[in-house]
Design an enzyme around this catalytic site. Structure first.
Site, short mmCIF file in Angstrom:
data_model
loop_
_atom_site.label_atom_id
_atom_site.label_comp_id
_atom_site.label_asym_id
_atom_site.label_seq_id
_atom_site.Cartn_x
_atom_site.Cartn_y
_atom_site.Cartn_z
N GLU A 1 50.67 -24.62 -53.68
CA GLU A 1 50.97 -23.20 -53.66
C GLU A 1 50.79 -22.53 -52.30
O GLU A 1 50.01 -21.58 -52.15
CB GLU A 1 50.15 -22.47 -54.73
N GLU B 1 53.91 -26.44 -62.42
CA GLU B 1 52.82 -25.82 -63.15
C GLU B 1 53.40 -24.77 -64.08
O GLU B 1 54.23 -23.96 -63.65
CB GLU B 1 51.80 -25.13 -62.24
#
Length: 492
Positions: free
Chosen positions: A209, A328
């Site tokens: 991320e 995710e």
């Protein structure tokens, strides 16, 4: 709310058949036995150019648990439970920078016990027919990440203060490259195979991320990825795939849709431009509408989910021509809120239906990995400490396990198609298709294997664009649950 459909308990014959199906699929295409995973257009392929689709999970804690031989049973149990549900991809950390349980305690200094834990994870993944997506560092402070690299450089006398110096400092970048080399060239003490040669490893993820406050429009992360992706490729010999690790936030570049970002703001990344960088083989997004839009209504979150997924599938097909994974996705469960499991299960249904709707038509969205798989604390002490509100414990959450297992079965039925033939069929005029979910509507479990084979045959001839199919997937979910659309949105 209308009553939910109750699924019949499978008989012994059905259990044996399912075990054979999943076992054969794992042996044929999972955990490296099908060879290195490659890319052909918007599809992942294994040897012979045959498609492979990914039903996966996140378990960042695997290396940490395996570093202690007394706790390795947790890794074995996780892979055993996952493979029993047809899961064929695990995303996990290949880093732990500084802190109490480091893989890398200081630049270039490694804990051999922790590295041997990662060796064990890779060996067990292959034994269970599961590929690995290995992440190389973190944007956030957990397990060190970019700020730990900056602190190491500052401690060595370099004038660095901000976490985002990670993306520009030549010293910090050299630390990161040294870590990449240490991991990628590591020779597994269990298997004797170098990581760079091991087909169990599906891909390298540059960072978990990445975000950048110092350059909200995405240029700084863009330049870093353009440097690091080719570097990983060189060290690896180009054998494995590489991805940046993005959540999907749009930036200020061409073909970006910043207005679709949560709250319409920048997060320091460009979805399209960064995934176009040399060395980046596939795109990723994450899905957390309830957290990203904290305080918003259920209807607003549902609308965000639809727009987010639809936009990224379109952008990936139109401007990237690469595969897309939801690496995710999750929905937070409040403690003591049993009703929220129902909401979470609806969320799983919708995400997985969207993935299958794209995959079954040759679209770019070809798999995903839920956050996160955990075990009961009685398997290995300390598992309860890893609960974060998103955990799915397959052994105690039969409904979620059923949803995930059925999705795995459906994706597995699409494996083995010729990617070139699939691409040619995609160019033909589209036709409508309604997704079929196994095991609902009172069907016998004994019919699931023939139906799997039938759908695999039929799906190879069915074409459609994802935008229409996503709508159909939503309809299929609402009809299957016997609830109207307003009730469905309430549970999202």
């Amino acid at each position: 709310m209308a009553a939910m459909t109750v699924r019949p308990r499978p008989g012994a014959a059905a259990i044996i058949i399912a075990a054979v199906v999943f076992g054969a699929a794992a042996a044929a295409a999972g955990g490296g036995d099908g060879g290195m995973v490659g890319v052909d257009g918007t599809q992942f392929v294994v040897e012979g150019g045959r498609t492979i689709y990914f039903s996966g999970f996140n378990a960042y804690w695997l290396m940490m648990m395996a570093s202690d031989p007394a706790r390795r049973a947790a890794v074995v149990a996780a892979f055993t439970q996952a493979s029993a549900r047809g899961l064929n991809l695990a995303r996990t950390w290949a880093f732990s920078d500084g802190g109490d349980q480091p893989l890398q305690s200081s630049p270039g200094v490694y804990d051999e016990a922790m590295f041997q834990g990662l060796d064990f994870v890779i060996a067990e993944a292959r034994r269970h027919g599961i590929y690995l997506l290995l992440c190389l560092t973190n944007n956030f402070d957990d397990f060190g990440g970019k700020r730990q690299y900056v602190r190491w450089a500052a401690d060595a006398g370099h004038n660095l203060t901000a976490g985002d110096d990670f993306f520009t400092s030549s010293v910090v970048k050299s630390y990161y490259k040294n870590h990449v080399k240490a991991v990628v060239t590591r020779v597994n003490t269990v298997t004797g195979v170098a990581y760079k040669d091991d087909p169990t490893i599906f891909a390298w993820e540059l960072m978990n991320e990445p975000r950048c406050d110092a350059d909200p429009t995405g240029g700084m992360v863009q330049a870093w990825v353009e440097e690091m992706a080719p570097y990983v490729k060189r060290v690896d010999g180009g054998r494995h795939l590489v991805t940046a690790g993005l959540e999907g936030f749009y930036g200020d570049g061409e073909h970006e849709s910043k207005e679709l970002n949560p709250w319409g703001i920048y997060y320091g990344t460009n979805y399209v431009a960064t995934h176009r960088a040399a060395g980046v083989d596939f795109a990723t997004i994450h899905l957390y509408p309830d957290v990203w839009l904290w305080g918003s209504t259920a209807d607003e979150q549902a609308a965000f989910f639809r727009n987010w997924t639809r936009s990224h599938v379109h952008a990936t097909a139109a401007f990237l021509g690469k595969p897309l994974l939801v690496t995710e996705y999750g929905k937070f469960l409040w403690k003591g809120g049993g009703a929220n499991k129902t909401q979470r299960n609806y969320f799983l249904d919708v995400v997985l239906d969207a993935i299958y709707a794209s995959a079954s038509r040759g679209g770019p969205l070809v798999g995903g990995a839920f956050w996160q798989l955990l075990l009961n604390d009685d398997v290995v002490a300390g598992m309860d400490d890893l609960r974060d509100g998103y955990e799915i414990i397959l052994a105690e959450d039969s409904r979620a396990a059923s949803i995930i297992g059925e999705h795995s079965e459906q994706l597995a039925s699409l494996n083995g198609q010729d990617a070139e033939a699939l691409r040619r069929r995609r160019r033909r005029p589209a036709s409508s298709h309604q997704k079929t979910r196994f095991g609902s509507g009172g069907d016998s479990d004994a019919l699931r294997l023939p139906r799997t084979l039938l759908i695999r045959f039929i799906s190879s001839f069915i074409q459609d664009n994802f935008l229409a199919s996503f709508s159909l997937a939503i309809q299929a979910t609402t009809i299957r649950k016997n609830v109207g659309l307003p009730n469905f949105l309430h549970f999202l």
